[in-house]
Each structure stands twice: as structure tokens, then as C-alpha cells.
Scaffold this motif. Structure first.
Motif, PDB file in Angstrom:
ATOM      1  N   TYR A   4     -13.577 -51.744 -15.878  1.00  0.00           N
ATOM      2  CA  TYR A   4     -13.883 -50.931 -14.710  1.00  0.00           C
ATOM      3  C   TYR A   4     -13.411 -51.631 -13.444  1.00  0.00           C
ATOM      4  CZ  TYR A   4     -17.086 -48.404 -17.786  1.00  0.00           C
ATOM      5  OH  TYR A   4     -17.624 -47.664 -18.810  1.00  0.00           O
ATOM      6  N   CYS A   5     -12.792 -50.861 -12.595  1.00  0.00           N
ATOM      7  CA  CYS A   5     -12.442 -51.307 -11.248  1.00  0.00           C
ATOM      8  C   CYS A   5     -13.619 -50.999 -10.338  1.00  0.00           C
ATOM      9  CB  CYS A   5     -11.196 -50.557 -10.792  1.00  0.00           C
ATOM     10  SG  CYS A   5     -10.652 -50.917  -9.129  1.00  0.00           S
ATOM     11  N   ALA A   6     -13.886 -51.885  -9.377  1.00  0.00           N
ATOM     12  CA  ALA A   6     -15.002 -51.688  -8.460  1.00  0.00           C
ATOM     13  C   ALA A   6     -14.604 -52.109  -7.060  1.00  0.00           C
ATOM     14  CB  ALA A   6     -16.215 -52.492  -8.922  1.00  0.00           C
ATOM     15  N   ALA A   7     -15.205 -51.446  -6.065  1.00  0.00           N
ATOM     16  CA  ALA A   7     -14.918 -51.740  -4.659  1.00  0.00           C
ATOM     17  C   ALA A   7     -16.219 -52.008  -3.917  1.00  0.00           C
ATOM     18  CB  ALA A   7     -14.171 -50.578  -4.009  1.00  0.00           C
ATOM     19  N   ALA A   8     -16.187 -53.015  -3.069  1.00  0.00           N
ATOM     20  CA  ALA A   8     -17.348 -53.369  -2.254  1.00  0.00           C
ATOM     21  C   ALA A   8     -16.990 -53.262  -0.788  1.00  0.00           C
ATOM     22  CB  ALA A   8     -17.810 -54.787  -2.577  1.00  0.00           C
ATOM     23  N   THR A   9     -17.771 -52.490  -0.034  1.00  0.00           N
ATOM     24  CA  THR A   9     -17.500 -52.357   1.398  1.00  0.00           C
ATOM     25  C   THR A   9     -18.156 -53.473   2.198  1.00  0.00           C
ATOM     26  OG1 THR A   9     -19.399 -50.870   1.593  1.00  0.00           O
ATOM     27  CG2 THR A   9     -17.234 -49.860   1.262  1.00  0.00           C
ATOM     28  N   GLY A  10     -19.099 -54.165   1.586  1.00  0.00           N
ATOM     29  CA  GLY A  10     -19.742 -55.296   2.239  1.00  0.00           C
ATOM     30  C   GLY A  10     -19.297 -56.595   1.605  1.00  0.00           C
ATOM     31  N   TRP A  11     -19.883 -57.684   2.081  1.00  0.00           N
ATOM     32  CA  TRP A  11     -19.498 -58.990   1.535  1.00  0.00           C
ATOM     33  C   TRP A  11     -20.673 -59.943   1.557  1.00  0.00           C
ATOM     34  CZ3 TRP A  11     -16.547 -61.584  -1.483  1.00  0.00           C
ATOM     35  CH2 TRP A  11     -16.515 -62.980  -1.404  1.00  0.00           C
ATOM     36  N   ARG A  12     -20.914 -60.561   0.411  1.00  0.00           N
ATOM     37  CA  ARG A  12     -21.802 -61.713   0.305  1.00  0.00           C
ATOM     38  C   ARG A  12     -21.229 -62.589  -0.784  1.00  0.00           C
ATOM     39  NH1 ARG A  12     -28.242 -61.160   0.289  1.00  0.00           N
ATOM     40  NH2 ARG A  12     -27.835 -63.264  -0.474  1.00  0.00           N
ATOM     41  N   ALA A  13     -20.858 -63.764  -0.421  1.00  0.00           N
ATOM     42  CA  ALA A  13     -20.189 -64.665  -1.363  1.00  0.00           C
ATOM     43  C   ALA A  13     -21.035 -64.921  -2.608  1.00  0.00           C
ATOM     44  CB  ALA A  13     -19.844 -65.975  -0.680  1.00  0.00           C
ATOM     45  N   ASP A  14     -22.343 -64.988  -2.440  1.00  0.00           N
ATOM     46  CA  ASP A  14     -23.197 -65.291  -3.573  1.00  0.00           C
ATOM     47  C   ASP A  14     -23.406 -64.092  -4.492  1.00  0.00           C
ATOM     48  OD1 ASP A  14     -26.455 -65.104  -1.906  1.00  0.00           O
ATOM     49  OD2 ASP A  14     -24.555 -64.138  -1.450  1.00  0.00           O
ATOM     50  N   TYR A  15     -22.902 -62.928  -4.097  1.00  0.00           N
ATOM     51  CA  TYR A  15     -23.020 -61.740  -4.927  1.00  0.00           C
ATOM     52  C   TYR A  15     -21.683 -61.254  -5.462  1.00  0.00           C
ATOM     53  CZ  TYR A  15     -27.934 -60.882  -3.997  1.00  0.00           C
ATOM     54  OH  TYR A  15     -29.305 -60.970  -3.958  1.00  0.00           O
TER      55      TYR A  15
END
Length: 126
Positions: free
Chosen positions: A95-106
Motif C-alpha cells: 500500500y502507498c500512503a501519504a501524510a500531510t503532517g510530519w512527526r519524525a517519531d511517527y
């Protein structure tokens, strides 16, 4: 809403290679962190690889490090997963996934990602 369309899955023998592609529907793709996850029946979806919006940082699961490479070409609105030296245990739906936010630990956690593709089957025969 962002639609993600994966392609490139298929059947390959152990030791072979495949390249997966993911094309988001929105041009703001260049600002998203992108990831690849995989899942086999009866198991949790697991992290495979991720790349930051600029492509400057990449992250890999230990099980694929040195064999898989994630990359992106923002001008083409596409993210790739090059998979080499494939093993039968790599068999899964990817699965491809996109994140609009950012947290390095996540970055390796499903909760970071807002949008998901439908998945593409990768089967590696012994």
C-alpha cells in the motif's frame, strides 16, 4: 481528498526485482511525506519505507534495508519503491500512503498517514 493509485505489482521468483509506483491525484503531493506499507492476511499492516517531502530523508524497515529503495520525482508526481533480491516472505499486498503532517517519531507508524491507496499484490515464489 487525495487518491493514490499504485501499480507495478506482480509475480516474481525469489531473487528477482519489481518496481512499484504510486501516483497521487493532487499536485500538492510534493509537500507530503510518502510511505509504503504491506500486509498479509491475518497480520497487521507493517511499515516498509518512507520518504520526506523533499526526498532528503528516507526510512526503511530492518527487513528490507539494503534491498528496497524508496524514491520520488515530484515533477512527475510519483513515488517509487524499487524492490531487489526479493524473498518469499516479501509476499504481501503493498500500500502507498501519504501524510500531510510530519512527526519524525511517527514516520513508521500508520497513524501518521492520512491517505491510502487500494494496494497492489506482490507475490514472490521460492
Amino acid at each position: 481528498q487525495v487518491q493514490l493509485v499504485e501499480s507495478g505489482g506482480g509475480l516474481v521468483q525469489a531473487g528477482g526485482s519489481l518496481r512499484l509506483s504510486c501516483a497521487p491525484s493532487r499536485r500538492t503531493f510534493s509537500t507530503y511525506t510518502m510511505g509504503w506499507f504491506r500486509q498479509v492476511p491475518g497480520k497487521e499492516r507493517e511499515f516498509v519505507a518512507a520518504i520526506t517531502w523533499s526526498g532528503g530523508s528516507t526510512y526503511y524497515a530492518d527487513s528490507v534495508k539494503g534491498r528496497f529503495t524508496i524514491s520520488r520525482v515530484n515533477a512527475e508526481n510519483t513515488v517509487y519503491l524499487q524492490m531487489n533480491a526479493l524473498k518469499p516472505e516479501d509476499t504481501a499486498v503493498y500500500y502507498c500512503a501519504a501524510a500531510t503532517g510530519w512527526r519524525a517519531d511517527y514516520v513508521k507508524d500508520k497513524v501518521l498517514y492520512n491517505y491510502w491507496g487500494q494496494g497492489t499484490q506482490v507475490t514472490v515464489s521460492p
